[in-house]
Design a protein around this motif. Structure first.
Motif, mmCIF file in Angstrom:
data_model
loop_
_atom_site.group_PDB
_atom_site.id
_atom_site.type_symbol
_atom_site.label_atom_id
_atom_site.label_comp_id
_atom_site.label_asym_id
_atom_site.label_seq_id
_atom_site.Cartn_x
_atom_site.Cartn_y
_atom_site.Cartn_z
ATOM 1 N N LEU A 1 0.832 -1.201 0.000
ATOM 2 C CA LEU A 1 0.000 0.000 0.000
ATOM 3 C C LEU A 1 0.875 1.263 0.000
ATOM 4 O O LEU A 1 0.587 2.229 -0.715
ATOM 5 N N ALA A 2 1.947 1.217 0.780
ATOM 6 C CA ALA A 2 2.837 2.383 0.868
ATOM 7 C C ALA A 2 3.407 2.736 -0.502
ATOM 8 O O ALA A 2 3.444 3.906 -0.882
ATOM 9 N N THR A 3 3.821 1.725 -1.279
ATOM 10 C CA THR A 3 4.371 2.023 -2.614
ATOM 11 C C THR A 3 3.290 2.609 -3.515
ATOM 12 O O THR A 3 3.551 3.510 -4.305
ATOM 13 N N GLU A 4 2.066 2.087 -3.388
ATOM 14 C CA GLU A 4 0.958 2.624 -4.185
ATOM 15 C C GLU A 4 0.727 4.097 -3.861
ATOM 16 O O GLU A 4 0.519 4.910 -4.748
ATOM 17 N N TRP A 5 0.765 4.390 -2.596
ATOM 18 C CA TRP A 5 0.464 5.749 -2.153
ATOM 19 C C TRP A 5 1.560 6.754 -2.496
ATOM 20 O O TRP A 5 1.277 7.897 -2.795
ATOM 21 N N VAL A 6 2.826 6.340 -2.414
ATOM 22 C CA VAL A 6 3.889 7.332 -2.641
ATOM 23 C C VAL A 6 4.055 7.674 -4.124
ATOM 24 O O VAL A 6 4.505 8.759 -4.463
ATOM 25 N N LYS A 7 3.663 6.756 -4.989
ATOM 26 C CA LYS A 7 3.823 7.008 -6.432
ATOM 27 C C LYS A 7 3.010 8.212 -6.842
ATOM 28 O O LYS A 7 1.814 8.292 -6.547
ATOM 29 N N GLY A 8 3.680 9.131 -7.541
ATOM 30 C CA GLY A 8 2.993 10.328 -8.015
ATOM 31 C C GLY A 8 2.997 11.460 -7.005
ATOM 32 O O GLY A 8 2.582 12.569 -7.308
ATOM 33 N N LYS A 9 3.454 11.144 -5.772
ATOM 34 C CA LYS A 9 3.505 12.197 -4.768
ATOM 35 C C LYS A 9 4.877 12.867 -4.774
ATOM 36 O O LYS A 9 5.871 12.263 -5.181
ATOM 37 N N THR A 10 4.915 14.112 -4.271
ATOM 38 C CA THR A 10 6.216 14.748 -4.070
ATOM 39 C C THR A 10 6.805 14.183 -2.785
ATOM 40 O O THR A 10 6.092 13.556 -1.983
ATOM 41 N N LEU A 11 8.092 14.415 -2.575
ATOM 42 C CA LEU A 11 8.735 13.912 -1.352
ATOM 43 C C LEU A 11 8.035 14.474 -0.115
ATOM 44 O O LEU A 11 7.799 13.753 0.852
ATOM 45 N N ALA A 12 7.699 15.761 -0.172
ATOM 46 C CA ALA A 12 7.046 16.383 0.983
ATOM 47 C C ALA A 12 5.700 15.720 1.273
ATOM 48 O O ALA A 12 5.351 15.460 2.427
ATOM 49 N N GLU A 13 4.961 15.436 0.197
ATOM 50 C CA GLU A 13 3.652 14.773 0.377
ATOM 51 C C GLU A 13 3.831 13.366 0.937
ATOM 52 O O GLU A 13 3.089 12.930 1.821
#
Lengths: 131, 177
Positions: free
Chosen positions: A73-85
């Motif tokens: 889930l974590a990989t799904e969520w971080v994709k497309g996000k900025t580092l700050a997000e």
């Protein structure tokens, strides 16, 4: 103890399993472990240097179903996000999404730690390069 | 009442298994529900509680590693993943990857054997460290060392437990395969 449907789904069809090259300067690697259960989790992010957007993420986890689901889930969520997000993702968000029982909360903590470790690693690479 | 108190022991780690077993049998008889059939309901309930506590205490204390785990948690110490050296995590990760090959049937007998030898060698190293640190704890306890010294030793024991948990997990995995 029964796993939630979402945990079972991630466990049976984990997203983004695999590895990115550790040597690639655009890749950050986080390796974390939970001594309570002996689980180990590796999470990697590929970051666009201009936009700081996470363009790809991969994980590999050796542990229980909840640990695998949390990192998937974590990989799904971080994709497309900025580092700050990505840094703002909290383990409690993972707990909620996967309906993790109290005894499995440490799995979500591990996933949050893995995201943070990967980002730290990426930033470290870039500090060095800038010098 | 903690598990050490159940056996009338100070919080020592060097416990002879034969001595513990004997004490367990003696206490089991003492609290056996059969001896309380004519006692009051409250006394019967108490005997039952003691029997349950005694069984838990025995199961925990007779196992040298679980004994240490129990002691450190009793003293308020918790395993801490952030203190485990990165190099160990990397090594554990690599062993896990090899173990996965074993599980999917992609490893030769020789590879499995060398993996098993590697895991056992690491387990032995941790066992030796834990044993030595346990002895040090007992000596500190016996000599009435100051609290700061004891806390330091408990932190050391916790650290060894944290590190060895990964190896124990690998071992369980390998044997379960």
């Amino acid at each position: 103890m029964a796993y939630s449907d979402k945990v079972i789904d991630h466990y049976n069809n984990p997203r983004n399993v695999g590895a990115l090259s550790k040597e690639d300067p655009t890749v950050g690697t986080g390796l974390v472990g939970a001594p309570e259960c002996g689980d180990v989790m590796k999470l990697q992010i590929k970051v666009n240097e201009q936009t700081q957007v996470i363009e790809d993420a991969k994980f590999k986890t050796f542990g229980c179903g909840s640990a695998i689901a949390s990192s998937s889930l974590a990989t799904e969520w971080v994709k497309g996000k900025t580092l700050a997000e990505a840094l703002s993702i909290k383990n409690t968000d993972i707990v909620k999404e996967l309906s993790l029982p109290p005894v499995k909360i440490h799995c979500s903590v591990l996933a949050e730690d893995a995201i943070k470790a990967a980002i730290t690693d990426w930033k470290k690479k870039h500090d060095d390069n800038g010098k | 009442m903690d598990y050490f108190e159940v056996f009338g022991l100070p919080r020592v780690l060097g416990i002879e298994s034969a001595t513990l077993e004997r004490a367990f049998h003696d206490l089991s008889r003492k609290y056996h529900p059969d001896y309380f059939t004519t006692a009051s309901e409250a006394e019967q309930a108490q005997a039952l509680r003691m029997t349950a506590l005694l069984n838990d205490a025995y199961r925990t204390l007779r196992h040298p590693v679980r004994r240490v785990e129990y002691l450190v948690s009793l003293e308020g110490f918790k395993p801490d993943g952030s203190k485990v050296p990165k190099s160990l995590l990397m090594e554990v990760f690599e062993i896990n990857e090899k173990l996965e090959e074993v599980k999917t049937g992609n490893a030769s007998v020789e590879e499995i054997d060398s993996l098993r030898a590697l895991i056992h060698q690491k387990r032995d190293k941790f066992d030796t460290e834990l044993q030595a640190a346990s002895q040090e704890w007992d000596e500190l306890l016996k000599s009435g060392a100051p609290e700061a010294k004891r806390k330091e030793q408990l932190a050391k024991l916790t650290e060894i437990l944290s590190e060895s948990s990964y190896i124990r997990n690998l071992e369980r995995d390998l044997e379960g395969h």
